[in-house]
Design a protein around this motif. Structure first.
Motif, mmCIF file in Angstrom:
data_model
loop_
_atom_site.group_PDB
_atom_site.id
_atom_site.type_symbol
_atom_site.label_atom_id
_atom_site.label_comp_id
_atom_site.label_asym_id
_atom_site.label_seq_id
_atom_site.Cartn_x
_atom_site.Cartn_y
_atom_site.Cartn_z
ATOM 1 N N MET A 32 0.766 -1.265 0.033
ATOM 2 C CA MET A 32 -0.136 0.000 0.223
ATOM 3 C C MET A 32 0.825 1.315 -0.084
ATOM 4 O O MET A 32 2.041 1.262 0.845
ATOM 5 C CB MET A 32 -0.862 -0.078 1.155
ATOM 6 C CG MET A 32 -1.788 1.075 1.156
ATOM 7 S SD MET A 32 -2.749 0.933 2.551
ATOM 8 C CE MET A 32 -4.188 -0.600 2.045
ATOM 9 N N LEU A 33 0.325 2.128 -0.749
ATOM 10 C CA LEU A 33 1.381 3.457 -0.828
ATOM 11 C C LEU A 33 1.093 4.305 0.367
ATOM 12 O O LEU A 33 0.012 4.709 0.670
ATOM 13 C CB LEU A 33 0.788 4.075 -2.212
ATOM 14 C CG LEU A 33 1.359 5.640 -2.530
ATOM 15 C CD1 LEU A 33 2.869 5.570 -2.837
ATOM 16 C CD2 LEU A 33 0.825 6.222 -3.591
ATOM 17 N N LEU A 34 2.256 4.523 0.981
ATOM 18 C CA LEU A 34 1.751 5.639 2.042
ATOM 19 C C LEU A 34 2.841 6.647 1.992
ATOM 20 O O LEU A 34 4.080 6.704 1.926
ATOM 21 C CB LEU A 34 2.508 4.896 3.253
ATOM 22 C CG LEU A 34 1.561 3.583 3.973
ATOM 23 C CD1 LEU A 34 2.152 3.193 5.206
ATOM 24 C CD2 LEU A 34 0.085 4.336 4.222
ATOM 25 N N ALA A 91 -9.239 -4.879 2.305
ATOM 26 C CA ALA A 91 -10.150 -4.798 1.166
ATOM 27 C C ALA A 91 -10.989 -3.673 1.320
ATOM 28 O O ALA A 91 -11.042 -2.984 2.227
ATOM 29 C CB ALA A 91 -10.994 -6.114 1.480
ATOM 30 N N GLY A 92 -11.053 -3.201 -0.078
ATOM 31 C CA GLY A 92 -12.188 -2.093 -0.053
ATOM 32 C C GLY A 92 -11.244 -0.899 -0.536
ATOM 33 O O GLY A 92 -11.764 0.261 -0.904
ATOM 34 N N LEU A 93 -9.949 -0.972 -0.114
ATOM 35 C CA LEU A 93 -9.013 0.177 -0.314
ATOM 36 C C LEU A 93 -8.001 -0.295 -1.266
ATOM 37 O O LEU A 93 -7.430 -1.051 -1.219
ATOM 38 C CB LEU A 93 -8.534 0.679 0.991
ATOM 39 C CG LEU A 93 -9.438 1.512 1.831
ATOM 40 C CD1 LEU A 93 -8.674 2.075 3.110
ATOM 41 C CD2 LEU A 93 -10.481 2.566 1.454
ATOM 42 N N ARG A 94 -7.701 0.506 -2.480
ATOM 43 C CA ARG A 94 -6.597 0.495 -3.050
ATOM 44 C C ARG A 94 -5.217 1.114 -2.615
ATOM 45 O O ARG A 94 -4.322 0.717 -2.753
ATOM 46 C CB ARG A 94 -6.791 1.311 -4.696
ATOM 47 C CG ARG A 94 -7.945 0.676 -5.343
ATOM 48 C CD ARG A 94 -7.875 1.234 -6.688
ATOM 49 N NE ARG A 94 -9.073 1.166 -7.353
ATOM 50 C CZ ARG A 94 -9.374 0.030 -8.037
ATOM 51 N NH1 ARG A 94 -8.722 -0.829 -8.017
ATOM 52 N NH2 ARG A 94 -10.703 0.134 -8.506
ATOM 53 N N GLY A 95 -5.679 2.191 -1.831
ATOM 54 C CA GLY A 95 -4.318 2.862 -1.051
ATOM 55 C C GLY A 95 -4.905 3.852 -0.185
ATOM 56 O O GLY A 95 -6.016 4.303 -0.107
ATOM 57 N N LEU A 96 -3.890 4.423 0.634
ATOM 58 C CA LEU A 96 -4.262 5.290 1.649
ATOM 59 C C LEU A 96 -3.026 6.174 1.870
ATOM 60 O O LEU A 96 -1.909 5.828 1.881
ATOM 61 C CB LEU A 96 -4.485 4.396 2.887
ATOM 62 C CG LEU A 96 -4.872 5.089 4.162
ATOM 63 C CD1 LEU A 96 -5.775 4.316 5.073
ATOM 64 C CD2 LEU A 96 -3.554 5.595 5.059
ATOM 65 N N ARG A 97 -3.346 7.508 1.918
ATOM 66 C CA ARG A 97 -2.422 8.570 1.751
ATOM 67 C C ARG A 97 -2.485 9.539 2.877
ATOM 68 O O ARG A 97 -3.366 9.945 3.139
ATOM 69 C CB ARG A 97 -2.069 9.087 0.512
ATOM 70 C CG ARG A 97 -1.360 8.392 -0.737
ATOM 71 C CD ARG A 97 -1.744 9.067 -1.974
ATOM 72 N NE ARG A 97 -3.162 8.842 -2.546
ATOM 73 C CZ ARG A 97 -3.822 9.916 -3.173
ATOM 74 N NH1 ARG A 97 -3.449 11.086 -3.472
ATOM 75 N NH2 ARG A 97 -5.183 9.348 -3.256
ATOM 76 N N MET A 98 -1.472 9.900 3.623
ATOM 77 C CA MET A 98 -1.608 10.706 4.557
ATOM 78 C C MET A 98 -0.624 11.987 4.188
ATOM 79 O O MET A 98 0.374 11.916 3.504
ATOM 80 C CB MET A 98 -1.155 10.279 5.804
ATOM 81 C CG MET A 98 -1.753 9.266 6.459
ATOM 82 S SD MET A 98 -1.172 8.614 7.984
ATOM 83 C CE MET A 98 0.281 7.667 7.442
ATOM 84 N N GLY A 99 -0.966 13.218 4.673
ATOM 85 C CA GLY A 99 -0.200 14.338 4.145
ATOM 86 C C GLY A 99 -0.702 15.461 5.024
ATOM 87 O O GLY A 99 -1.794 15.335 5.858
#
Ligand SMILES: [Zn+2]
Length: 394
Positions: free
Chosen positions: A1-3, A73-81
């Protein structure tokens, strides 16, 4: 997953911290639930962005440090900023369209910590796009959940924010209220009030007074006076009346209005006023009193707080799975509720004219469950009321 790595945040501002050990991200086949535990409540907002579907959660002055989100499941990715203007941002890239089912921030009165919960449910693409297109109306729909950081919601250790509650078990003494199978309404609601007092005192942040603690007669005016003297923040009158048709069952919350919401409400209000005549208290001018209360400036705000109180009580009782009347929020010209500046409600716990309600009312275990539900409701109301006041002060 992209963080994405969190960027540096402006120094010097008071920041809420993410309590990573109590935060979570979980999913089922059709839903995703995010719980952010925070060191203090923060203003926040949620937006939906289309093509590809994303949910953006922004929180003011939050430091993201240290959170390692699981893949779900249900998320392709999650990004914080961080946006650089004090807003921290969390972008959820959805695997399929989902709409918020729950968006809420709750504050724990004990330690001032907060939890922001965002629950997403699978939705049709059309429904998602309809909401995503109209971002302004979406933001407005959730504006209730904005919380101003300057609001005095965090209780300090030395001077805790205590909610002073006046419990008013109805009837008593020469006035037993409803009587069924040798059981009086006066005794029943007193037993309940004592259980509720115990439950509230077990939680922090409540100071509880009672208009009566034994089987004595107190006039309606005397009950109001007692609330004033205790400088009560909230007045809750407790009843379990009988109705002639015997059909009413389940809990009902009444607030003050000039006209009764229905015949039953009118009957109950009139009967409770008449009970005062048992000791010769003349309330014939009382309708005028209520009319002047309803025209007062203070009432405009109290009316809204009463409505929120009634809603919280229904939410609390409903959430506990306890029986509610088919129309659980009603109103009438109840003299005991006529304080223009003190949130007040009259709770009929059930109706002694209903054999099932009567059995429940007599059961100490049921009363304990109901006491917990009402205490939950008062906690809930306090949080909502604080949030609403904070919004008004912006
Ligand atoms: Zn009553």
């Amino acid at each position: 997953m992209l963080l994405a790595a969190p960027m540096a945040v402006a120094q010097g501002s008071v920041q809420a911290r993410l309590l990573t050990e109590d935060s979570s991200l979980s999913a089922t086949r059709d839903s995703v639930t995010l719980r952010l535990a925070l060191s203090q409540p923060v203003p926040y907002r949620v937006r939906l962005l289309p093509a590809p579907p994303r949910v953006v959660l922004e929180l003011n002055t939050l430091d993201w440090q240290g959170m390692d989100w699981p893949e779900v499941a249900g998320l392709r990715g999650l990004r914080m900023g961080h946006r650089g203007d004090g807003w921290a941002r969390l972008v959820l890239d959805l695997a399929y369209p989902m709409l918020p089912e729950t968006v809420a921030q709750t504050v724990q009165p004990e330690d001032g910590r907060a939890v922001v919960e965002l629950a997403l449910e699978r939705a049709e693409l059309e429904a998602f796009e309809a909401r995503a297109d109209d971002e302004s109306s979406f933001a407005a729909a959730y504006s209730d959940h904005l919380l101003h950081p300057d609001a005095p919601v965090r209780p300090s250790r030395d001077d805790p924010q205590v909610l002073r509650v006046m419990l008013d078990p109805g009837h008593g003494g020469v006035d037993p209220g409803a009587v069924r199978e040798g059981v009086t309404e006066a005794d029943t609601v007193l037993a309940f009030a004592l259980a509720l007092q115990e439950e509230l005192l077990r939680r922090s942040g409540f100071k509880v007074s009672m208009t009566r603690t034994d089987d004595s007669f107190i006039s309606l005016d005397g009950r109001l006076r007692a609330a004033r003297e205790a400088r009560a923040d909230l007045f809750l009158s407790l009843h379990a009346d009988a109705l002639p048709e015997g059909l009413a069952t389940g809990a009902v919350v009444y607030t003050l209005s000039e006209d009764a919401s229905d015949e039953t409400a009118g009957l109950l209000a009139a009967r409770h006023d008449r009970d005062d005549l048992l000791v010769g208290v003349d309330l014939t001018r009382n309708t005028d009193d209520i009319a002047s209360v309803l025209m007062s400036v203070a009432w405009q705000d109290t009316k809204l707080r009463n409505a929120a109180l009634a809603e919280a009580l229904v939410d609390g009782i409903g959430a506990a799975g306890l029986r509610l009347h088919s129309r659980p929020v009603q109103s009438g010209a109840f003299s005991v509720l006529r304080a223009p500046d003190m949130p007040s409600a009259l709770l009929e716990l059930g109706f002694m004219s209903s054999p099932r309600d009567l059995a429940r009312l007599r059961d100490p275990q049921w009363r304990a469950l109901m006491a917990r539900a009402v205490a939950d409701a008062l906690d809930l109301w306090r949080v909502r009321d604080t949030e609403r006041r904070a919004l008004l002060q912006r």
